[in-house]
Design a protein around this motif. Structure first.
Motif, PDB file in Angstrom:
ATOM      1  N   LYS A  11       0.856  -1.190   0.000  1.00  0.00           N
ATOM      2  CA  LYS A  11       0.000   0.000   0.000  1.00  0.00           C
ATOM      3  C   LYS A  11       0.891   1.240   0.000  1.00  0.00           C
ATOM      4  CE  LYS A  11      -4.013  -2.072   0.877  1.00  0.00           C
ATOM      5  NZ  LYS A  11      -5.112  -2.029   0.004  1.00  0.00           N
ATOM      6  N   ARG A  12       0.404   2.331  -0.538  1.00  0.00           N
ATOM      7  CA  ARG A  12       1.197   3.552  -0.561  1.00  0.00           C
ATOM      8  C   ARG A  12       0.408   4.692   0.060  1.00  0.00           C
ATOM      9  NH1 ARG A  12      -0.648   7.007  -4.314  1.00  0.00           N
ATOM     10  NH2 ARG A  12      -2.025   6.171  -5.867  1.00  0.00           N
ATOM     11  N   ALA A  13       1.137   5.670   0.516  1.00  0.00           N
ATOM     12  CA  ALA A  13       0.489   6.857   1.068  1.00  0.00           C
ATOM     13  C   ALA A  13      -0.165   7.631  -0.069  1.00  0.00           C
ATOM     14  CB  ALA A  13       1.518   7.732   1.773  1.00  0.00           C
ATOM     15  N   VAL A  14      -1.267   8.239   0.202  1.00  0.00           N
ATOM     16  CA  VAL A  14      -1.966   9.046  -0.796  1.00  0.00           C
ATOM     17  C   VAL A  14      -1.382  10.450  -0.770  1.00  0.00           C
ATOM     18  CG1 VAL A  14      -4.188  10.013  -1.447  1.00  0.00           C
ATOM     19  CG2 VAL A  14      -4.057   7.686  -0.583  1.00  0.00           C
ATOM     20  N   LEU A  28     -18.410  -5.453  16.208  1.00  0.00           N
ATOM     21  CA  LEU A  28     -18.071  -4.400  15.250  1.00  0.00           C
ATOM     22  C   LEU A  28     -16.679  -4.672  14.696  1.00  0.00           C
ATOM     23  CD1 LEU A  28     -19.347  -1.385  17.370  1.00  0.00           C
ATOM     24  CD2 LEU A  28     -20.386  -2.235  15.253  1.00  0.00           C
ATOM     25  N   LEU A  29     -16.465  -4.283  13.456  1.00  0.00           N
ATOM     26  CA  LEU A  29     -15.168  -4.440  12.818  1.00  0.00           C
ATOM     27  C   LEU A  29     -14.408  -3.124  12.938  1.00  0.00           C
ATOM     28  CD1 LEU A  29     -13.360  -6.294  11.012  1.00  0.00           C
ATOM     29  CD2 LEU A  29     -14.336  -5.046   9.075  1.00  0.00           C
ATOM     30  N   VAL A  30     -13.183  -3.188  13.457  1.00  0.00           N
ATOM     31  CA  VAL A  30     -12.349  -1.997  13.586  1.00  0.00           C
ATOM     32  C   VAL A  30     -11.169  -2.154  12.640  1.00  0.00           C
ATOM     33  CG1 VAL A  30     -11.019  -0.510  15.129  1.00  0.00           C
ATOM     34  CG2 VAL A  30     -13.001  -1.777  16.014  1.00  0.00           C
ATOM     35  N   ARG A  31     -10.968  -1.159  11.791  1.00  0.00           N
ATOM     36  CA  ARG A  31      -9.829  -1.149  10.863  1.00  0.00           C
ATOM     37  C   ARG A  31      -8.891  -0.021  11.244  1.00  0.00           C
ATOM     38  NH1 ARG A  31     -12.686  -2.312   5.040  1.00  0.00           N
ATOM     39  NH2 ARG A  31     -13.208  -4.469   5.504  1.00  0.00           N
ATOM     40  N   LEU A  32      -7.595  -0.292  11.170  1.00  0.00           N
ATOM     41  CA  LEU A  32      -6.557   0.701  11.454  1.00  0.00           C
ATOM     42  C   LEU A  32      -5.632   0.835  10.261  1.00  0.00           C
ATOM     43  CD1 LEU A  32      -5.336  -0.336  15.033  1.00  0.00           C
ATOM     44  CD2 LEU A  32      -6.995   1.415  14.465  1.00  0.00           C
ATOM     45  N   TRP A  33      -5.104   2.036  10.055  1.00  0.00           N
ATOM     46  CA  TRP A  33      -4.086   2.259   9.040  1.00  0.00           C
ATOM     47  C   TRP A  33      -3.240   3.449   9.452  1.00  0.00           C
ATOM     48  CZ3 TRP A  33      -9.163   3.484   8.606  1.00  0.00           C
ATOM     49  CH2 TRP A  33      -9.514   4.756   8.158  1.00  0.00           C
ATOM     50  N   VAL A  34      -2.157   3.678   8.715  1.00  0.00           N
ATOM     51  CA  VAL A  34      -1.174   4.708   9.062  1.00  0.00           C
ATOM     52  C   VAL A  34      -1.130   5.746   7.939  1.00  0.00           C
ATOM     53  CG1 VAL A  34       1.251   5.155   9.637  1.00  0.00           C
ATOM     54  CG2 VAL A  34       0.177   2.984  10.316  1.00  0.00           C
ATOM     55  N   PRO A  35      -1.783   6.906   8.133  1.00  0.00           N
ATOM     56  CA  PRO A  35      -1.760   7.919   7.085  1.00  0.00           C
ATOM     57  C   PRO A  35      -0.489   8.771   7.075  1.00  0.00           C
ATOM     58  CG  PRO A  35      -3.371   8.513   8.759  1.00  0.00           C
ATOM     59  CD  PRO A  35      -2.809   7.190   9.143  1.00  0.00           C
ATOM     60  N   VAL A  36       0.210   8.861   8.210  1.00  0.00           N
ATOM     61  CA  VAL A  36       1.410   9.706   8.288  1.00  0.00           C
ATOM     62  C   VAL A  36       2.487   8.972   9.071  1.00  0.00           C
ATOM     63  CG1 VAL A  36       2.371  11.885   9.136  1.00  0.00           C
ATOM     64  CG2 VAL A  36       0.037  11.832   8.250  1.00  0.00           C
ATOM     65  N   VAL A  62       7.698  -2.047   8.325  1.00  0.00           N
ATOM     66  CA  VAL A  62       6.479  -2.717   8.803  1.00  0.00           C
ATOM     67  C   VAL A  62       5.303  -1.748   8.820  1.00  0.00           C
ATOM     68  CG1 VAL A  62       5.392  -3.773  10.820  1.00  0.00           C
ATOM     69  CG2 VAL A  62       7.666  -4.508  10.110  1.00  0.00           C
ATOM     70  N   LEU A  63       5.480  -0.563   9.384  1.00  0.00           N
ATOM     71  CA  LEU A  63       4.386   0.410   9.432  1.00  0.00           C
ATOM     72  C   LEU A  63       4.003   0.884   8.034  1.00  0.00           C
ATOM     73  CD1 LEU A  63       5.548   2.412  12.552  1.00  0.00           C
ATOM     74  CD2 LEU A  63       3.475   1.021  12.384  1.00  0.00           C
ATOM     75  N   GLY A  64       4.979   0.952   7.138  1.00  0.00           N
ATOM     76  CA  GLY A  64       4.729   1.386   5.770  1.00  0.00           C
ATOM     77  C   GLY A  64       3.842   0.444   4.974  1.00  0.00           C
ATOM     78  N   ARG A  65       3.664  -0.779   5.450  1.00  0.00           N
ATOM     79  CA  ARG A  65       2.772  -1.725   4.775  1.00  0.00           C
ATOM     80  C   ARG A  65       1.306  -1.345   4.926  1.00  0.00           C
ATOM     81  NH1 ARG A  65       5.213  -7.112   7.551  1.00  0.00           N
ATOM     82  NH2 ARG A  65       7.359  -6.857   6.822  1.00  0.00           N
ATOM     83  N   TYR A  66       1.004  -0.477   5.894  1.00  0.00           N
ATOM     84  CA  TYR A  66      -0.387  -0.205   6.254  1.00  0.00           C
ATOM     85  C   TYR A  66      -0.757   1.261   6.065  1.00  0.00           C
ATOM     86  CZ  TYR A  66       0.449  -4.749   8.208  1.00  0.00           C
ATOM     87  OH  TYR A  66       0.808  -6.062   8.356  1.00  0.00           O
ATOM     88  N   THR A  67      -0.190   1.899   5.062  1.00  0.00           N
ATOM     89  CA  THR A  67      -0.499   3.305   4.838  1.00  0.00           C
ATOM     90  C   THR A  67      -1.834   3.458   4.119  1.00  0.00           C
ATOM     91  OG1 THR A  67       0.753   3.317   2.777  1.00  0.00           O
ATOM     92  CG2 THR A  67       1.927   3.990   4.784  1.00  0.00           C
ATOM     93  N   GLY A  68      -2.400   4.628   4.251  1.00  0.00           N
ATOM     94  CA  GLY A  68      -3.662   4.963   3.598  1.00  0.00           C
ATOM     95  C   GLY A  68      -3.928   6.441   3.789  1.00  0.00           C
ATOM     96  N   PRO A  69      -5.049   6.927   3.283  1.00  0.00           N
ATOM     97  CA  PRO A  69      -5.346   8.358   3.350  1.00  0.00           C
ATOM     98  C   PRO A  69      -5.750   8.805   4.753  1.00  0.00           C
ATOM     99  CG  PRO A  69      -7.203   7.191   2.434  1.00  0.00           C
ATOM    100  CD  PRO A  69      -6.101   6.177   2.597  1.00  0.00           C
ATOM    101  N   ARG A  70      -5.568  10.081   5.003  1.00  0.00           N
ATOM    102  CA  ARG A  70      -6.067  10.654   6.262  1.00  0.00           C
ATOM    103  C   ARG A  70      -7.584  10.695   6.210  1.00  0.00           C
ATOM    104  NH1 ARG A  70      -2.017  14.963   8.871  1.00  0.00           N
ATOM    105  NH2 ARG A  70      -2.882  13.972  10.702  1.00  0.00           N
ATOM    106  N   PRO A  71      -8.253  10.429   7.326  1.00  0.00           N
ATOM    107  CA  PRO A  71      -9.711  10.551   7.345  1.00  0.00           C
ATOM    108  C   PRO A  71     -10.134  11.994   7.082  1.00  0.00           C
ATOM    109  CG  PRO A  71      -8.929   9.434   9.326  1.00  0.00           C
ATOM    110  CD  PRO A  71      -7.725   9.982   8.618  1.00  0.00           C
TER     111      PRO A  71
END
Length: 197
Positions: free
Chosen positions: A2-5, A107-115, A163-172
């Motif tokens: 995954k890549r940072a937006v 409930l399903l909780v999803r986490l990701w790292v935007p920054v 490791v943290l870079g595998r889970y990047t995504g956009p800021r909410p």
């Protein structure tokens, strides 16, 4: 991977959806997710899952997914730190988008790292209820890695960054705050620490 937006892509997505919510596929990468049970004590007097319970769910998901596990036992992606540093949360921004009511059982909780900074990071989260495409709750937490021995900020090494870079995504994307013009982060002397209660 995954890549940072990038900012331009993020702004383009935000312009398309002015309601403040992004599609699930854009908002919450699927890599870090855990299903958590809703307890009877999580229900407030009005019968919905109360705000404090949502915070507990976010905290429990963070603990389970990131680790390290209880009493130093492994189990999360931060096991890569090997006890050299610990994650400390300094800020939460939480937006409750709709009520969650019984008969919900989990409930399903999803986490990701935007920054990812040098020793700090932002952790984004979304809480999903079965049967709904959009999250009921969206959150972002500011966190810092502190060295275990000194308690000072710990610059991420290559292994932690990978490791943290595998889970990047956009800021909410959050709705505007009551009484503030769009884009304003602080309001008056209280936010600057000069006010009184």
């Amino acid at each position: 991977m995954k890549r940072a937006v990038h900012t331009e892509e993020y702004e383009a997505r935000r312009a398309v959806d002015r309601s403040g919510s992004l599609p699930v596929s854009d908002m919450a990468p699927t890599g870090l997710a855990v299903r958590l049970d809703v307890r009877v004590s999580d229900l407030g007097p009005d019968g919905h899952v109360n705000n404090v319970a949502h915070l507990r769910l976010l905290d429990e998901a963070r603990s389970r997914l990131l680790g390290p596990g209880p009493a130093g036992r492994g189990g999360g992606i931060l096991d890569v730190l090997g006890g050299r540093a610990r994650l400390v949360i300094g800020q939460h921004v939480v937006e409750y988008r709709r009520e969650v009511r019984p008969p919900v059982r989990s409930l399903l909780v999803r986490l990701w790292v935007p920054v990812l900074g040098s020793s700090s990071l932002a952790l984004a989260a979304a809480i999903f209820e079965d049967g709904y495409d959009d999250p009921a709750v969206v959150a972002e937490s500011g966190a810092v890695l502190l060295a275990s021995g000194t308690g000072r900020p710990w610059p991420m090494d290559g292994a932690a960054r990978e490791v943290l870079g595998r889970y990047t995504g956009p800021r909410p994307v959050f709705r505007g705050r009551v009484g503030l013009a769009p884009g304003r982060e602080h309001h008056g002397p209280v936010a600057a620490g000069r006010g009184s209660a």
